[in-house]
Structures are given as C-alpha cells and as structure tokens.
Design a protein around this motif. Structure first.
Motif, PDB file in Angstrom:
ATOM      1  N   LYS A  98      -8.379  16.603   9.427  1.00 26.35           N
ATOM      2  CA  LYS A  98      -7.332  17.315   9.765  1.00 26.35           C
ATOM      3  C   LYS A  98      -6.222  17.261   8.568  1.00 26.35           C
ATOM      4  O   LYS A  98      -5.375  18.288   8.350  1.00 26.35           O
ATOM      5  CB  LYS A  98      -6.793  17.208  10.984  1.00 26.35           C
ATOM      6  CG  LYS A  98      -7.667  17.621  12.180  1.00 26.35           C
ATOM      7  CD  LYS A  98      -6.966  17.389  13.455  1.00 26.35           C
ATOM      8  CE  LYS A  98      -7.811  17.659  14.699  1.00 26.35           C
ATOM      9  NZ  LYS A  98      -7.043  17.543  16.043  1.00 26.35           N
ATOM     10  N   ASP A  99      -5.918  16.203   8.103  1.00 29.15           N
ATOM     11  CA  ASP A  99      -5.121  15.866   7.017  1.00 29.15           C
ATOM     12  C   ASP A  99      -5.371  16.228   5.586  1.00 29.15           C
ATOM     13  O   ASP A  99      -4.839  15.989   4.708  1.00 29.15           O
ATOM     14  CB  ASP A  99      -4.469  14.304   7.155  1.00 29.15           C
ATOM     15  CG  ASP A  99      -5.482  13.445   6.757  1.00 29.15           C
ATOM     16  OD1 ASP A  99      -6.748  13.608   6.644  1.00 29.15           O
ATOM     17  OD2 ASP A  99      -4.980  12.181   6.639  1.00 29.15           O
ATOM     18  N   ALA A 100      -6.646  16.572   5.320  1.00 26.80           N
ATOM     19  CA  ALA A 100      -7.186  16.922   3.998  1.00 26.80           C
ATOM     20  C   ALA A 100      -6.457  18.173   3.622  1.00 26.80           C
ATOM     21  O   ALA A 100      -6.225  19.014   4.035  1.00 26.80           O
ATOM     22  CB  ALA A 100      -8.562  17.328   4.341  1.00 26.80           C
ATOM     23  N   LYS A 101      -5.868  18.090   2.134  1.00 25.61           N
ATOM     24  CA  LYS A 101      -4.875  19.076   1.843  1.00 25.61           C
ATOM     25  C   LYS A 101      -5.555  20.268   1.379  1.00 25.61           C
ATOM     26  O   LYS A 101      -4.881  21.458   1.410  1.00 25.61           O
ATOM     27  CB  LYS A 101      -4.081  18.426   0.521  1.00 25.61           C
ATOM     28  CG  LYS A 101      -3.137  17.301   0.862  1.00 25.61           C
ATOM     29  CD  LYS A 101      -2.505  16.848  -0.198  1.00 25.61           C
ATOM     30  CE  LYS A 101      -1.681  15.474   0.317  1.00 25.61           C
ATOM     31  NZ  LYS A 101      -0.772  14.932  -1.001  1.00 25.61           N
ATOM     32  N   ASN A 102      -6.827  20.138   1.212  1.00 20.48           N
ATOM     33  CA  ASN A 102      -7.792  21.433   0.310  1.00 20.48           C
ATOM     34  C   ASN A 102      -8.848  22.109   1.292  1.00 20.48           C
ATOM     35  O   ASN A 102      -9.231  21.101   2.276  1.00 20.48           O
ATOM     36  CB  ASN A 102      -8.400  20.908  -0.844  1.00 20.48           C
ATOM     37  CG  ASN A 102      -7.416  20.721  -1.950  1.00 20.48           C
ATOM     38  OD1 ASN A 102      -6.558  21.273  -2.390  1.00 20.48           O
ATOM     39  ND2 ASN A 102      -7.316  19.310  -2.149  1.00 20.48           N
ATOM     40  N   THR A 103      -8.918  23.262   1.212  1.00 17.75           N
ATOM     41  CA  THR A 103      -9.944  23.756   2.344  1.00 17.75           C
ATOM     42  C   THR A 103     -11.000  24.736   1.535  1.00 17.75           C
ATOM     43  O   THR A 103     -10.823  25.427   0.468  1.00 17.75           O
ATOM     44  CB  THR A 103      -9.288  24.832   3.229  1.00 17.75           C
ATOM     45  OG1 THR A 103      -8.314  24.158   3.967  1.00 17.75           O
ATOM     46  CG2 THR A 103     -10.257  25.474   4.165  1.00 17.75           C
ATOM     47  N   LEU A 104     -12.390  24.261   1.659  1.00 20.52           N
ATOM     48  CA  LEU A 104     -13.436  24.953   1.117  1.00 20.52           C
ATOM     49  C   LEU A 104     -13.782  25.920   2.093  1.00 20.52           C
ATOM     50  O   LEU A 104     -14.282  25.569   3.199  1.00 20.52           O
ATOM     51  CB  LEU A 104     -14.609  23.893   0.789  1.00 20.52           C
ATOM     52  CG  LEU A 104     -15.936  24.532   0.073  1.00 20.52           C
ATOM     53  CD1 LEU A 104     -15.426  24.762  -1.328  1.00 20.52           C
ATOM     54  CD2 LEU A 104     -17.149  23.912   0.143  1.00 20.52           C
ATOM     55  N   ASN A 105     -13.969  27.227   1.657  1.00 18.10           N
ATOM     56  CA  ASN A 105     -14.237  28.292   2.338  1.00 18.10           C
ATOM     57  C   ASN A 105     -15.697  28.797   2.177  1.00 18.10           C
ATOM     58  O   ASN A 105     -15.851  28.945   0.982  1.00 18.10           O
ATOM     59  CB  ASN A 105     -13.254  29.379   2.370  1.00 18.10           C
ATOM     60  CG  ASN A 105     -11.958  29.049   3.079  1.00 18.10           C
ATOM     61  OD1 ASN A 105     -11.826  29.451   4.383  1.00 18.10           O
ATOM     62  ND2 ASN A 105     -10.986  28.652   2.339  1.00 18.10           N
ATOM     63  N   LEU A 106     -16.575  28.629   3.311  1.00 18.17           N
ATOM     64  CA  LEU A 106     -17.997  29.219   2.951  1.00 18.17           C
ATOM     65  C   LEU A 106     -18.458  30.355   3.716  1.00 18.17           C
ATOM     66  O   LEU A 106     -18.164  30.322   4.675  1.00 18.17           O
ATOM     67  CB  LEU A 106     -19.088  27.875   3.319  1.00 18.17           C
ATOM     68  CG  LEU A 106     -18.877  26.714   2.460  1.00 18.17           C
ATOM     69  CD1 LEU A 106     -17.768  25.675   3.045  1.00 18.17           C
ATOM     70  CD2 LEU A 106     -20.112  25.957   1.946  1.00 18.17           C
ATOM     71  N   PHE A 107     -18.664  31.456   3.247  1.00 19.53           N
ATOM     72  CA  PHE A 107     -19.181  32.485   3.633  1.00 19.53           C
ATOM     73  C   PHE A 107     -20.612  32.862   3.474  1.00 19.53           C
ATOM     74  O   PHE A 107     -21.051  33.024   2.297  1.00 19.53           O
ATOM     75  CB  PHE A 107     -18.419  34.027   2.803  1.00 19.53           C
ATOM     76  CG  PHE A 107     -16.953  33.860   2.956  1.00 19.53           C
ATOM     77  CD1 PHE A 107     -16.301  34.655   4.020  1.00 19.53           C
ATOM     78  CD2 PHE A 107     -16.097  33.012   2.124  1.00 19.53           C
ATOM     79  CE1 PHE A 107     -14.944  34.397   4.234  1.00 19.53           C
ATOM     80  CE2 PHE A 107     -14.754  33.013   2.332  1.00 19.53           C
ATOM     81  CZ  PHE A 107     -14.134  33.662   3.491  1.00 19.53           C
ATOM     82  N   GLU A 108     -21.377  32.677   4.626  1.00 20.25           N
ATOM     83  CA  GLU A 108     -22.900  32.846   4.576  1.00 20.25           C
ATOM     84  C   GLU A 108     -23.557  33.734   5.654  1.00 20.25           C
ATOM     85  O   GLU A 108     -22.720  33.791   6.652  1.00 20.25           O
ATOM     86  CB  GLU A 108     -23.335  31.338   4.802  1.00 20.25           C
ATOM     87  CG  GLU A 108     -22.985  30.366   3.620  1.00 20.25           C
ATOM     88  CD  GLU A 108     -23.183  28.975   3.748  1.00 20.25           C
ATOM     89  OE1 GLU A 108     -23.678  28.350   3.099  1.00 20.25           O
ATOM     90  OE2 GLU A 108     -22.866  28.501   4.940  1.00 20.25           O
ATOM     91  N   ASP A 109     -24.714  34.002   5.595  1.00 21.64           N
ATOM     92  CA  ASP A 109     -25.499  34.717   6.646  1.00 21.64           C
ATOM     93  C   ASP A 109     -26.798  33.761   6.723  1.00 21.64           C
ATOM     94  O   ASP A 109     -27.378  33.243   5.740  1.00 21.64           O
ATOM     95  CB  ASP A 109     -25.923  36.041   5.806  1.00 21.64           C
ATOM     96  CG  ASP A 109     -26.655  36.876   7.120  1.00 21.64           C
ATOM     97  OD1 ASP A 109     -27.479  36.334   7.464  1.00 21.64           O
ATOM     98  OD2 ASP A 109     -26.300  37.839   7.559  1.00 21.64           O
ATOM     99  N   PRO A 110     -27.140  33.497   8.043  1.00 21.09           N
ATOM    100  CA  PRO A 110     -28.130  32.675   8.118  1.00 21.09           C
ATOM    101  C   PRO A 110     -29.395  32.932   7.464  1.00 21.09           C
ATOM    102  O   PRO A 110     -30.333  32.157   7.154  1.00 21.09           O
ATOM    103  CB  PRO A 110     -28.333  32.666   9.821  1.00 21.09           C
ATOM    104  CG  PRO A 110     -27.032  32.832  10.251  1.00 21.09           C
ATOM    105  CD  PRO A 110     -26.602  33.678   9.292  1.00 21.09           C
ATOM    106  N   ARG A 111     -29.696  34.350   7.573  1.00 15.72           N
ATOM    107  CA  ARG A 111     -31.039  34.705   6.817  1.00 15.72           C
ATOM    108  C   ARG A 111     -30.953  34.773   5.365  1.00 15.72           C
ATOM    109  O   ARG A 111     -31.744  35.328   4.581  1.00 15.72           O
ATOM    110  CB  ARG A 111     -31.497  36.047   7.502  1.00 15.72           C
ATOM    111  CG  ARG A 111     -31.936  36.096   8.993  1.00 15.72           C
ATOM    112  CD  ARG A 111     -32.121  37.290   9.343  1.00 15.72           C
ATOM    113  NE  ARG A 111     -33.245  37.981   8.899  1.00 15.72           N
ATOM    114  CZ  ARG A 111     -33.777  39.365   9.084  1.00 15.72           C
ATOM    115  NH1 ARG A 111     -33.021  39.973   9.991  1.00 15.72           N
ATOM    116  NH2 ARG A 111     -34.913  39.753   8.992  1.00 15.72           N
ATOM    117  N   CYS A 112     -29.656  34.591   4.699  1.00 11.80           N
ATOM    118  CA  CYS A 112     -29.565  34.955   3.332  1.00 11.80           C
ATOM    119  C   CYS A 112     -30.364  33.993   2.474  1.00 11.80           C
ATOM    120  O   CYS A 112     -29.974  32.402   2.385  1.00 11.80           O
ATOM    121  CB  CYS A 112     -28.200  34.722   2.948  1.00 11.80           C
ATOM    122  SG  CYS A 112     -27.521  34.561   1.307  1.00 11.80           S
TER     123      CYS A 112
END
Length: 282
Positions: A98-112
């Motif tokens: 929770k205290d991690a300062k950075n966020t990696l956002n992943l946009f995916e589709d299961p069949r991709c």
C-alpha cells in the motif's frame, strides 16, 4: 548414396516450404478475424505474439456480437464484488504494498495474444517488482475481443479471475499468469477455450491455492462474478486514451516503443526495466 541424399534434400525443402505456407496462412487468418463489424483491429508483432490495437473500444462486454443469452442476463444480475477490490462496483484491482509510491497500470484482455506474449516475457519481473515494493500494480481488464473474435472467453476468464481474486491477490496473479502461459493461452484461430468452465478450472488446478478449491470452482461454474466481469469491462472501455492491448503505464507514462498504431509494450525484460527506470526518473 548420392541419389538417396538428393531425394532427402528435396523432401526436406518441400517440408520447409509447406511449413512456411502454413505459418503465413495462420497469420492471414488472424488478420481476417481481427477485422469485424466496423471495428478495425491492427496487428502488431510483439516477440512472436500479436498485439491488438483497436480504433473503437466499443466491443466491450455489452456488445451483442460477443454475448450469449447467459451474459445478457448477467448484465442485470445482482453485483457480487470479489474480496480484495475497491472503488465503484469493485473495479479497482490493486496488488502490492500500500505504501508503494509508484503504480504500474496494466490494460489487458484475457484473449489478447500480445498480452500473453508480454506476460510470458515480462510477467515474472512484474511480480518480483511488486513484491519488492518498486511499484504496486493496478489491473484494468477488458473483453472487447469477444466481440471482435466472436465468443465469450474473455468475459468468462475475467469472471474466473474474479473468483481467484476473492481467494487472494497472489492467487489472482498466479492464475492470470497461467491463463496467459504458452501452455494454456488459446490460439486465436482455434476454439474459444476460455468459454469452457472446465478448461478454466483445469488451468486453476495448476495453482496451489486454487487446486481442488470447492468455493472457487463453484464461483466459476455458477458465474458468481459474471456481473463484476462486465463492470470491469465497462470501466476498461471508458478509458479513452487506451487504444491497444497490452498498454502498460508507469504512473502517467506509457511504456513502449512508437508505432503507427501507438505505443507497443516492451517485449523483453531488458527493454521493460530500461523503460521503468527512465520513467521513475521523471
């Protein structure tokens, strides 16, 4: 002896030519499948996989082209949110410290297929970085390929991922990696394997926390998280600046190399680490 060798060489050449023709035919078939209903889908080569770029993200979970009667009913069913979610309708899925300062956002589709290639090449590194606190990961999962390729596999797999998330964030991650693995991720030209609950449970049985897990299996078979999967897909489709999968963002920086269709996600650990380190310096 010389004649036999010559015949063998000719036979080997014919086999190589046949194999190359089959590979090209497969690629051509994928391209034909990824252009449907006015939603133009671009094909990007990513480390032997296929990245999917869409000019219209309207092929989400509510598209009639990808829905069965059961999924039409799911849209009106009561919403059951998995544990370990937050936000409106439980569509915020964040894994990590929770205290991690950075966020990696992943946009995916299961069949991709491009998402599968990314996960196969870089997924273990992402998992390690999450555990080390380098960043926390926020997952945004869509289902537009159900409309584009026909079927319900993306929605069904997303619902099963909700069942795994209800068990634990770690089970969710491990199950996601398994679904994207070379062993289990379906071929785009083949059957819609993720539409089959028994197949999803078979994949889950490779994960210790999910193997023989009666509550997980019941949730998959009964569609406990079907409505949640549709809410996740709707949230994904509402993000207007994401036009391809996989799209990987570190904070506000999209990680990838430029292409006519947009940024192509890194396809190797070295490239990913380099882009992450550069983004963290901003």
């Amino acid at each position: 002896m010389s004649n036999r060798n010559n015949q063998a060489n000719k036979q080997a050449a014919r086999e190589r030519l046949r194999a190359e023709r089959e590979r090209q035919a497969k690629k051509d078939k994928i391209r034909r499948q990824l252009i449907v209903g006015g939603a133009i889908v671009g094909v990007l080569a990513i480390a032997g996989g296929i990245g999917v770029a869409v000019s219209s993200m309207d092929g989400g979970s509510n598209s009639a082209a990808g829905d069965s009667t059961d999924w039409a009913k799911a849209a009106k069913a009561p919403l059951t949110k998995p544990h370990n979610t937050s936000g409106k309708n439980g569509t915020t899925v964040v894994v990590g410290k929770k205290d991690a300062k950075n966020t990696l956002n992943l946009f995916e589709d299961p069949r991709c297929p491009g998402c599968a290639a990314f996960e196969q090449n870089v997924g273990a590194t992402v998992e390690k970085d999450i555990k080390d606190g380098k960043y926390k990961a926020s997952y945004h999962l869509g289902t537009f390929l159900d409309a584009n390729l026909k079927g319900t596999g993306s929605k069904n797999a997303l619902s099963a991922l909700g069942a795994a998330l209800d068990v634990s964030p770690d089970a969710f991650l491990k199950y996601k990696y398994a679904l994207y693995s070379k062993e289990f991720h379906p071929d785009e030209t083949g059957p819609d394997k993720f539409a089959d609950d028994s197949y999803l449970i078979k994949v889950a049985d490779t994960i210790p926390a999910l193997k023989g897990n009666a509550a997980f299996q019941k949730a998959v078979k009964s569609g406990t998280y079907d409505r949640w999967a549709m809410e996740m897909s709707n949230a994904f489709s509402a993000v207007k600046d994401v036009t391809s999968t996989p799209t990987i963002k570190l904070n506000d920086t999209v990680l990838g190399t430029d292409s006519p269709q947009g940024k192509v996600a890194p396809s190797s650990v070295a490239a990913f680490n380099s882009m992450v380190d550069k983004a963290l310096k901003k």
